[in-house]
Design a protein around this motif. Structure first.
Motif, short mmCIF file in Angstrom:
data_model
loop_
_atom_site.label_atom_id
_atom_site.label_comp_id
_atom_site.label_asym_id
_atom_site.label_seq_id
_atom_site.Cartn_x
_atom_site.Cartn_y
_atom_site.Cartn_z
N VAL A 1 0.84 -1.20 0.00
CA VAL A 1 0.00 0.00 0.00
C VAL A 1 0.87 1.24 0.00
O VAL A 1 1.89 1.29 0.69
N VAL A 2 0.47 2.26 -0.77
CA VAL A 2 1.12 3.57 -0.63
C VAL A 2 0.03 4.59 -0.30
O VAL A 2 -1.04 4.59 -0.92
N ALA A 3 0.30 5.43 0.71
CA ALA A 3 -0.67 6.45 1.13
C ALA A 3 0.00 7.81 1.09
O ALA A 3 1.16 7.95 1.49
N THR A 4 -0.73 8.82 0.58
CA THR A 4 -0.21 10.19 0.59
C THR A 4 -1.25 11.13 1.21
O THR A 4 -2.45 10.87 1.12
N VAL A 5 -0.73 12.19 1.82
CA VAL A 5 -1.60 13.23 2.38
C VAL A 5 -1.11 14.58 1.88
O VAL A 5 0.10 14.86 1.92
N ASN A 6 -2.03 15.40 1.38
CA ASN A 6 -1.72 16.77 0.97
C ASN A 6 -2.73 17.72 1.59
O ASN A 6 -3.92 17.44 1.62
N GLY A 7 -2.23 18.85 2.05
CA GLY A 7 -3.15 19.85 2.58
C GLY A 7 -2.91 20.08 4.06
O GLY A 7 -1.91 19.59 4.59
N PRO A 8 -3.78 20.88 4.68
CA PRO A 8 -5.04 21.42 4.16
C PRO A 8 -4.82 22.51 3.10
O PRO A 8 -3.82 23.20 3.12
N ARG A 9 -5.78 22.58 2.15
CA ARG A 9 -5.78 23.63 1.12
C ARG A 9 -7.22 24.15 0.99
O ARG A 9 -8.16 23.44 1.37
N PRO A 10 -7.36 25.37 0.41
CA PRO A 10 -8.73 25.89 0.26
C PRO A 10 -9.57 24.93 -0.59
O PRO A 10 -9.04 24.30 -1.52
N VAL A 50 -9.23 18.33 12.73
CA VAL A 50 -9.81 19.00 11.57
C VAL A 50 -10.42 20.36 11.92
O VAL A 50 -10.52 21.25 11.08
N GLU A 51 -10.82 20.52 13.19
CA GLU A 51 -11.47 21.77 13.61
C GLU A 51 -10.50 22.95 13.52
O GLU A 51 -10.93 24.11 13.53
N GLN A 52 -9.21 22.68 13.40
CA GLN A 52 -8.23 23.78 13.30
C GLN A 52 -8.16 24.37 11.89
O GLN A 52 -7.49 25.37 11.68
N PHE A 53 -8.80 23.72 10.92
CA PHE A 53 -8.66 24.16 9.52
C PHE A 53 -10.02 24.28 8.82
O PHE A 53 -10.31 23.54 7.87
N PRO A 54 -10.87 25.22 9.29
CA PRO A 54 -12.19 25.36 8.66
C PRO A 54 -12.06 25.76 7.18
O PRO A 54 -11.06 26.38 6.78
N ASN A 55 -13.05 25.40 6.39
CA ASN A 55 -13.15 25.77 4.96
C ASN A 55 -12.01 25.23 4.10
O ASN A 55 -11.67 25.82 3.08
N THR A 56 -11.40 24.15 4.53
CA THR A 56 -10.30 23.57 3.73
C THR A 56 -10.59 22.10 3.46
O THR A 56 -11.54 21.52 4.00
N VAL A 57 -9.72 21.52 2.63
CA VAL A 57 -9.80 20.09 2.37
C VAL A 57 -8.42 19.47 2.58
O VAL A 57 -7.39 20.10 2.29
N ILE A 58 -8.41 18.27 3.12
CA ILE A 58 -7.17 17.49 3.25
C ILE A 58 -7.33 16.28 2.32
O ILE A 58 -8.28 15.50 2.47
N ASP A 59 -6.43 16.17 1.34
CA ASP A 59 -6.51 15.07 0.38
C ASP A 59 -5.73 13.87 0.88
O ASP A 59 -4.54 13.97 1.15
N VAL A 60 -6.42 12.75 0.96
CA VAL A 60 -5.77 11.51 1.37
C VAL A 60 -5.98 10.50 0.24
O VAL A 60 -7.12 10.20 -0.13
N ASN A 61 -4.89 10.04 -0.33
CA ASN A 61 -4.98 9.06 -1.43
C ASN A 61 -4.27 7.78 -1.03
O ASN A 61 -3.09 7.84 -0.62
N VAL A 62 -4.97 6.68 -1.15
CA VAL A 62 -4.35 5.40 -0.83
C VAL A 62 -4.49 4.48 -2.03
O VAL A 62 -5.60 4.27 -2.54
#
Ligand code: UDP
Length: 235
Positions: free
Chosen positions: A41-50, A104-116
């Protein structure tokens, strides 16, 4: 749990070998490569971004956009690259489980991309994926309440067992319970089950899963401490 050995030589309460490498993708904020028996398995995380389009935004927290996918070559019969119902369901419940760990409450109005991406599958891929995704989130430096440690437990050939492989899952009486716990709080954040089981065995399977998750958690901590040596201890 009995002392009987399984077809692959493991004891009933034994996990497959797990190896973890962090920071494997320079284009991601955080990443993890995880081998769990014959699962890769490979997992990546990007963000948070608008977040766009803006109507998807949540004013109270970041949205976790978790995508679980299997590579075409990950299983013996070619897997279609188009995500099916199974991929979407796994993505949804895994995103919710990961949300319990990330602040997640620290980053309102954003998205965190998680791809596995599952490169090679031998049952238990959703729990391997979530275990890796949680580490990728930590590798990305996201503030976290703990780690998500995931593992399956169930029954095969009349025995209650930990960490079913494909051979175990394909037995006629198989029960496959996928679980994930927020650790070290031991809070159950995901539970899915295939098969029929009575209440007593269901509780036993859940206990077995928690013990397995504790082992997974130790391996996750070890991988983090190896990459990020620190003076204090992670609990
Ligand atoms: N599998 C497959 N093709 C698919 C989906 C699953 O060959 O389209 C195999 C794969 O080895 C997978 C196993 O069946 O790991 C068990 O699948 P399940 O849906 O129970 O999920 P998992 O146990 O991997 O989380």
């Amino acid at each position: 749990m009995s002392q009987n050995k399984r077809p692959d030589g493991r004891a009933t309460s034994q996990l497959r070998p797990i190896s973890i490498r962090l920071g494997v993708n320079k284009n991601a904020d955080g990443s993890c490569f995880l081998e769990w028996g014959k699962n890769t398995v490979v997992a990546t995380v990007n963000g948070p971004r608008p977040i766009f389009p803006k109507h998807l935004a949540d004013q109270t927290k970041a949205v976790i956009d978790y995508k679980y996918r299997m590579a075409c070559f990950s299983v013996s019969e070619r897997k279609s690259p188009v995500p099916g119902k199974r991929d979407k369901e796994i993505s949804l419940v895994s995103g919710h489980a990961l949300e319990a760990a990330v602040m997640v409450e620290q980053f309102p109005n954003t998205v965190i991309d998680v791809n596995v991406l599952i490169l090679s599958a031998d049952a238990g891929t959703r729990v391997a994926a979530l275990t890796a995704a949680s580490l990728a989130a930590a590798d990305a430096g996201l503030p976290m309440r703990g780690l998500v440690s995931a593992v399956a437990a169930g029954r095969a050939n009349g025995e209650l067992i930990l960490d079913l492989n494909k051979e175990d899952e394909d037995t006629p009486d198989a029960v496959d319970m996928a679980t994930a716990f927020l650790m070290p709080q031991r809070e159950l954040v995901l539970l899915q089950m295939d098969g029929c089981v009575n209440k007593k065995d269901c509780s036993k399977i859940l206990e077995t899963a928690l013990k397995g998750a504790e082992v997974v958690y130790e391996l996750q901590k070890k991988a983090l401490v190896e990459k990020y040596p620190m003076d204090g201890e992670i609990q």
